[in-house]
Design an enzyme around this catalytic site. Structure first.
Site, short mmCIF file in Angstrom:
data_model
loop_
_atom_site.label_atom_id
_atom_site.label_comp_id
_atom_site.label_asym_id
_atom_site.label_seq_id
_atom_site.Cartn_x
_atom_site.Cartn_y
_atom_site.Cartn_z
N LYS A 225 77.65 67.20 107.10
CA LYS A 225 76.39 67.73 107.63
C LYS A 225 75.96 66.92 108.84
O LYS A 225 76.19 65.71 108.91
CB LYS A 225 75.31 67.69 106.54
CG LYS A 225 73.97 68.28 106.99
CD LYS A 225 73.00 68.38 105.84
CE LYS A 225 71.63 68.86 106.30
NZ LYS A 225 71.65 70.17 106.96
N ASN B 105 69.02 80.51 106.04
CA ASN B 105 68.72 79.16 105.58
C ASN B 105 67.82 78.48 106.60
O ASN B 105 67.93 78.68 107.81
CB ASN B 105 70.00 78.35 105.33
CG ASN B 105 70.47 77.60 106.55
OD1 ASN B 105 69.95 76.54 106.88
ND2 ASN B 105 71.46 78.16 107.24
N CYS C 65 70.02 72.29 118.40
CA CYS C 65 68.76 71.71 117.94
C CYS C 65 67.77 71.61 119.11
O CYS C 65 68.17 71.58 120.27
CB CYS C 65 68.99 70.34 117.29
SG CYS C 65 69.99 69.21 118.27
N ASN D 248 76.59 78.69 116.22
CA ASN D 248 75.67 78.35 115.15
C ASN D 248 75.04 79.63 114.59
O ASN D 248 75.38 80.73 115.00
CB ASN D 248 74.59 77.39 115.66
CG ASN D 248 74.09 76.43 114.60
OD1 ASN D 248 73.99 76.80 113.44
ND2 ASN D 248 73.77 75.21 115.00
N THR D 249 74.09 79.47 113.67
CA THR D 249 73.48 80.64 113.03
C THR D 249 72.54 81.38 113.98
O THR D 249 72.06 80.84 114.97
CB THR D 249 72.69 80.21 111.78
OG1 THR D 249 71.77 79.17 112.15
CG2 THR D 249 73.62 79.72 110.69
N GLY E 249 81.08 81.67 111.72
CA GLY E 249 80.05 82.66 111.41
C GLY E 249 80.59 83.88 110.70
O GLY E 249 81.17 84.76 111.33
N THR F 155 79.24 79.81 104.71
CA THR F 155 78.62 80.53 103.59
C THR F 155 79.60 80.83 102.47
O THR F 155 79.25 80.77 101.28
CB THR F 155 77.98 81.84 104.09
OG1 THR F 155 76.98 81.52 105.07
CG2 THR F 155 77.35 82.62 102.96
#
Length: 304
Positions: free
Chosen positions: A46, A70, A131, A193-194, A244, A267
């Site tokens: 992570k 999430n 981020c 990323n998501t 993804g 996922t």
């Protein structure tokens, strides 16, 4: 006699025995009970932050049709714990260890990259430029091409390990961000990323995650990621790591055909703990069925 299938891929100067690795945030040391870490391409724990962070308000996860949202946030015990506990735990395995870094400013990215990018047990860095830039305008670093280029340029100055820029899909043109990361010195790109999403409980009229919005992942996002991988592959020669919606080997092959050299599984591991090694085997099975001797014969081979 069964023909050998070469699944080895390169991410900059880093060699992986196969193209499958976990998505950061969807992998933990406890998973060794379900799968052999030595059989995947690389390990990515992570994302780590400089200081400890508690993460977002609960609830942090909700199911959606074909996926999940999430809003964990970058829950982190900080760099000191990462150095003393996490790295030794994962470096015991025989596959490359890639550190995912999340930071609040370019200076902080550089500071953490200097520490981790020169650590003897770290083989590459994945820069989570999705981020928010808290020293700038609050938008994600990866939403601004010039900021992306500057961030990669400066981090490149403090370490020689391969740098992987993890792109955000929440942009108008992922191609422009990809080219900026390339110009700044990235060795590879994670796409992506998501996707920023929101779900509402119609009975309570409240958002279904505590942070109101979160990141959508799972099968529903895969066609979008396949499109972005293909678009990115048209504007840069950097290796692309597709991420993804991969639930099986067929999904992974689809991303590879679109232009990805490697893939990340996220996922799917919450549903099937052995998903990572299952995907490795299913890619190998595909290569057997189609008599593909080298994985690179598939990369970007979609016939448009």
């Amino acid at each position: 006699m069964i023909a050998q299938r070469n699944m080895e891929v390169s991410i900059g100067s880093l060699s992986l025995q196969n193209p499958v690795m976990p998505a950061s945030g969807a992998f933990g040391p406890e998973m060794h009970e379900a799968l052999d870490f030595n059989k995947i391409g690389a390990i990515i724990p992570k994302s780590i932050t400089k200081h400890p962070q508690p993460g977002n308000d609960t609830p942090r996860v909700c199911e959606t049709h074909g996926g999940m949202i999430n809003s964990i946030g970058i829950q982190s015990k900080g760099l000191d714990v990462y150095l003393s506990k996490i790295i030794p735990e994962f470096s015991a395995y025989d596959v490359p260890l890639i550190s995912s870094i999340s930071a609040e400013s370019i200076d902080e990215f550089c500071e953490m990259s200097d520490v981790l990018g020169n650590h003897p047990d770290i083989d590459a860095l994945e820069l989570n430029i999705s981020c928010p830039n808290l020293k700038g305008d609050g938008l994600a670093f990866g939403m601004d091409a010039e900021v992306t280029r500057e961030l990669l340029t400066r981090v490149r100055q403090v370490t020689d390990v391969p740098l992987i820029a993890k792109l955000t899909p929440n942009v108008t043109s992922i191609q422009e961000i990809a080219k900026a990361a390339d110009a700044g010195g990235a060795d590879a790109l994670t796409v992506a990323n998501t996707i920023l999403a929101m779900a509402i409980d119609t009975e309570t009229k409240k958002p279904m995650v505590g942070n109101v919005m979160g990141g959508l992942s799972g099968p529903a996002v895969k066609p979008i990621m396949v499109r972005m991988i293909y678009q990115t592959s048209q504007v840069t020669d950097l290796p692309i790591i597709g991420c993804g919606g991969i639930m099986n080997g067929t999904d992974a092959i689809e991303m590879i055909l679109a232009g990805a050299s490697a893939v990340q599984v996220g996922t799917a591991s919450f549903i099937t703990p052995t998903a990572l090694t299952d995907v490795v085997q299913e890619i190998r099975d595909y290569m057997e069925r189609h008599d593909v001797k080298n994985i690179y014969d598939l990369v970007g081979s979609v016939e448009c």
